[in-house]
Write an enzyme that holds these catalytic residues in place. Structure first.
Site, PDB file in Angstrom:
ATOM      1  N   GLY A  36       0.838  -1.208   0.000  1.00  0.00           N
ATOM      2  CA  GLY A  36       0.000   0.000   0.000  1.00  0.00           C
ATOM      3  C   GLY A  36       0.867   1.250   0.000  1.00  0.00           C
ATOM      4  O   GLY A  36       1.842   1.328   0.745  1.00  0.00           O
TER       5      GLY A  36
ATOM      6  N   VAL B 257      16.931   8.464  -1.016  1.00  0.00           N
ATOM      7  CA  VAL B 257      17.774   7.360  -1.507  1.00  0.00           C
ATOM      8  C   VAL B 257      18.560   7.834  -2.734  1.00  0.00           C
ATOM      9  O   VAL B 257      19.779   7.646  -2.828  1.00  0.00           O
ATOM     10  CB  VAL B 257      16.910   6.116  -1.868  1.00  0.00           C
ATOM     11  CG1 VAL B 257      17.737   5.076  -2.622  1.00  0.00           C
ATOM     12  CG2 VAL B 257      16.301   5.507  -0.612  1.00  0.00           C
TER      13      VAL B 257
ATOM     14  N   ARG C 121       0.889  -5.058  -5.226  1.00  0.00           N
ATOM     15  CA  ARG C 121       0.933  -6.237  -4.361  1.00  0.00           C
ATOM     16  C   ARG C 121       1.169  -7.396  -5.321  1.00  0.00           C
ATOM     17  O   ARG C 121       0.337  -7.654  -6.177  1.00  0.00           O
ATOM     18  CB  ARG C 121      -0.381  -6.400  -3.613  1.00  0.00           C
ATOM     19  CG  ARG C 121      -0.717  -5.183  -2.731  1.00  0.00           C
ATOM     20  CD  ARG C 121      -1.766  -5.507  -1.702  1.00  0.00           C
ATOM     21  NE  ARG C 121      -2.258  -4.322  -1.020  1.00  0.00           N
ATOM     22  CZ  ARG C 121      -1.650  -3.751   0.020  1.00  0.00           C
ATOM     23  NH1 ARG C 121      -0.518  -4.245   0.468  1.00  0.00           N
ATOM     24  NH2 ARG C 121      -2.171  -2.686   0.601  1.00  0.00           N
TER      25      ARG C 121
ATOM     26  N   ASP D   7      -0.282   1.675   8.538  1.00  0.00           N
ATOM     27  CA  ASP D   7      -0.861   0.845   9.623  1.00  0.00           C
ATOM     28  C   ASP D   7      -0.083   0.916  10.931  1.00  0.00           C
ATOM     29  O   ASP D   7      -0.626   0.620  11.987  1.00  0.00           O
ATOM     30  CB  ASP D   7      -0.946  -0.621   9.179  1.00  0.00           C
ATOM     31  CG  ASP D   7      -1.794  -0.805   7.936  1.00  0.00           C
ATOM     32  OD1 ASP D   7      -2.624   0.072   7.653  1.00  0.00           O
ATOM     33  OD2 ASP D   7      -1.614  -1.824   7.245  1.00  0.00           O
TER      34      ASP D   7
ATOM     35  N   ARG E  14     -26.583  13.303  16.183  1.00  0.00           N
ATOM     36  CA  ARG E  14     -26.288  11.991  15.612  1.00  0.00           C
ATOM     37  C   ARG E  14     -25.030  11.390  16.220  1.00  0.00           C
ATOM     38  O   ARG E  14     -24.131  12.119  16.653  1.00  0.00           O
ATOM     39  CB  ARG E  14     -26.052  12.117  14.106  1.00  0.00           C
ATOM     40  CG  ARG E  14     -27.328  12.215  13.340  1.00  0.00           C
ATOM     41  CD  ARG E  14     -27.062  12.407  11.867  1.00  0.00           C
ATOM     42  NE  ARG E  14     -28.332  12.460  11.153  1.00  0.00           N
ATOM     43  CZ  ARG E  14     -28.482  12.982   9.953  1.00  0.00           C
ATOM     44  NH1 ARG E  14     -27.470  13.517   9.319  1.00  0.00           N
ATOM     45  NH2 ARG E  14     -29.661  12.966   9.373  1.00  0.00           N
TER      46      ARG E  14
ATOM     47  N   ARG F 121      -5.581  -2.327   8.738  1.00  0.00           N
ATOM     48  CA  ARG F 121      -5.545  -3.793   8.639  1.00  0.00           C
ATOM     49  C   ARG F 121      -5.886  -4.421   9.996  1.00  0.00           C
ATOM     50  O   ARG F 121      -6.901  -4.049  10.574  1.00  0.00           O
ATOM     51  CB  ARG F 121      -4.174  -4.246   8.135  1.00  0.00           C
ATOM     52  CG  ARG F 121      -4.228  -5.490   7.272  1.00  0.00           C
ATOM     53  CD  ARG F 121      -2.860  -5.839   6.752  1.00  0.00           C
ATOM     54  NE  ARG F 121      -2.514  -5.059   5.585  1.00  0.00           N
ATOM     55  CZ  ARG F 121      -2.903  -5.335   4.348  1.00  0.00           C
ATOM     56  NH1 ARG F 121      -3.649  -6.385   4.112  1.00  0.00           N
ATOM     57  NH2 ARG F 121      -2.546  -4.568   3.323  1.00  0.00           N
TER      58      ARG F 121
ATOM     59  N   ARG G 276     -26.431  12.196  29.054  1.00  0.00           N
ATOM     60  CA  ARG G 276     -25.657  13.299  29.639  1.00  0.00           C
ATOM     61  C   ARG G 276     -25.817  14.590  28.834  1.00  0.00           C
ATOM     62  O   ARG G 276     -25.193  15.612  29.131  1.00  0.00           O
ATOM     63  CB  ARG G 276     -24.170  12.921  29.704  1.00  0.00           C
ATOM     64  CG  ARG G 276     -23.846  12.012  30.896  1.00  0.00           C
ATOM     65  CD  ARG G 276     -22.348  11.817  31.028  1.00  0.00           C
ATOM     66  NE  ARG G 276     -21.847  10.871  30.037  1.00  0.00           N
ATOM     67  CZ  ARG G 276     -20.590  10.836  29.586  1.00  0.00           C
ATOM     68  NH1 ARG G 276     -19.719  11.718  30.022  1.00  0.00           N
ATOM     69  NH2 ARG G 276     -20.214   9.957  28.692  1.00  0.00           N
TER      70      ARG G 276
ATOM     71  N   ARG H  76      -5.047   7.275   2.706  1.00  0.00           N
ATOM     72  CA  ARG H  76      -3.704   7.072   2.130  1.00  0.00           C
ATOM     73  C   ARG H  76      -3.313   8.174   1.154  1.00  0.00           C
ATOM     74  O   ARG H  76      -2.142   8.284   0.782  1.00  0.00           O
ATOM     75  CB  ARG H  76      -3.663   5.725   1.398  1.00  0.00           C
ATOM     76  CG  ARG H  76      -3.729   4.538   2.317  1.00  0.00           C
ATOM     77  CD  ARG H  76      -2.879   3.372   1.871  1.00  0.00           C
ATOM     78  NE  ARG H  76      -2.974   3.011   0.489  1.00  0.00           N
ATOM     79  CZ  ARG H  76      -3.374   1.818   0.047  1.00  0.00           C
ATOM     80  NH1 ARG H  76      -3.774   0.895   0.889  1.00  0.00           N
ATOM     81  NH2 ARG H  76      -3.360   1.537  -1.236  1.00  0.00           N
TER      82      ARG H  76
END
Ligand code: F6P
Length: 322
Positions: free
Chosen positions: A11, A23, A72, A127, A162, A171, A211, A256
């Site tokens: 991801g 890098v 992936r 995550d 609401r 995940r 309350r 993301r």
């Protein structure tokens, strides 16, 4: 080491571009030739190497996602796939590889490193479930997106009395949900790591209504046994008890996207540069992460297949502060 490559996998996470940039620029500064691999491990298998110089990574630090693309890749999970990747690396004279990604991606790095290829991982996933880094690239931005959602839901929630069930990504890890709940002042939080009786949530909401609260927020981690959809189904029979009218919001991939926060840009820059330092020093088969406020290289064998536990003290704090 004179020729290295970098890829992003799994991801995407805001801040990955800062890591790629670091890098490329650190590698070039050390006299290395740097190549980007497009589309993660699948691009590696297909030998998709793109030469990259300092100017090729100009103007990307503020961009979310990854300029290299990600995937992936099922093929890389097979030995045949990994052999193809190894041949592509060797065939192109690449001597070291930086893999920017989360748990699944670092399982891939470990496999490649066990085949004798010099690999260094960079801890990157929204995550925050990766052992070997207190915080990973993308977490801060994703958390702030969840927080903004909570703030907005409170505004509309108050106008209509609401309660919102807000489902956040992560995940099987409840980190993002827990931190968003604390920072957003949610009424309660539901995590994969802690079993919850949904009747208890009904009580919490009913209590908040009694309350006199004008709204209520329940933050739900997507990996929890009762995710937002299941919880809403359960609540259908308890509408009167709860008092608030209920709505469900699932944030999903919205978390993301977007521009990386300052923290993710800095973390990405530090970890990316740290990974090149490791390759230059001959320190391979490690994950570069951020531990106790400093860079740390942890052997990949101690990282893969594990999940970072959540801090139960913070869970208690979330409950006390509701
Ligand atoms: O690992 C990052 C993550 O965003 C998880 O939070 C989520 O469960 C998963 O990826 C979603 O995967 P995909 O982008 O393949 O739908």
């Amino acid at each position: 080491m004179k020729r290295i490559a970098v890829l992003t996998s799994g991801g995407d996470a805001p801040g990955m571009n800062a890591a790629i940039r670091a890098v490329v620029r650190t590698g070039t500064q050390k006299g290395m030739e740097v190549f980007g691999v497009s589309l993660g491990y699948s691009g590696l298998i297909d030998g998709k190497f793109i030469p990259m110089g300092p100017r090729d990574v100009g103007g990307i630090i503020q961009k979310g996602g990854t300029i290299l693309g990600s995937a992936r890749c099922e093929e890389f999970k097979t030995e045949a796939g990994r052999m193809k990747a190894l041949r592509a690396l060797n065939g192109n004279g690449i001597e070291g590889l930086v893999v920017i990604g989360g748990n699944g991606s670092q399982t891939g790095s470990y496999a490649l490193s066990e085949m004798g290829f010099p690999v260094v991982g960079v801890a990157s996933t929204i995550d925050n479930d990766l052992v070997g880094s207190d915080i990973t690239i993308g977490v801060d931005t994703a958390l702030n997106i969840a927080l903004e959602a909570i703030d907005r839901l409170k505004v509309t929630g108050s106008s209509h009395q609401r309660a919102f069930l807000l489902e956040v990504m992560g995940r099987k890890c409840g980190y993002l949900a827990l931190m968003a709940a604390i920072a957003g002042g949610a009424e309660t939080v539901i995590l994969p790591e802690v079993d919850v009786d949904p009747h208890e949530i009904v009580e919490i909401l009913a209590n908040a209504y009694e309350r006199g609260k004008s709204h209520a927020i329940v933050v739900v981690a997507e990996g929890a046994k009762y995710n937002a959809t299941k919880l809403a189904e359960f609540f259908e029979e308890h509408n009167e008890e709860i008092g608030f009218a209920l709505r469900v919001t699932i944030l999903g991939h919205v978390q993301r996207g977007g521009s990386p926060s300052a923290q993710d840009r800095i973390l990405g820059s530090r970890l990316g540069a740290g990974a090149v330092d490791c390759l230059a020093k001959g320190e391979y088969g490690v994950l570069v992460g951020w531990v106790s406020n400093a860079l740390k290289a942890t052997p990949l064998k101690d990282v893969v297949g594990k999940t970072k536990p959540i801090d139960m003290e913070l869970f208690e704090l979330a409950r006390i502060l509701d």
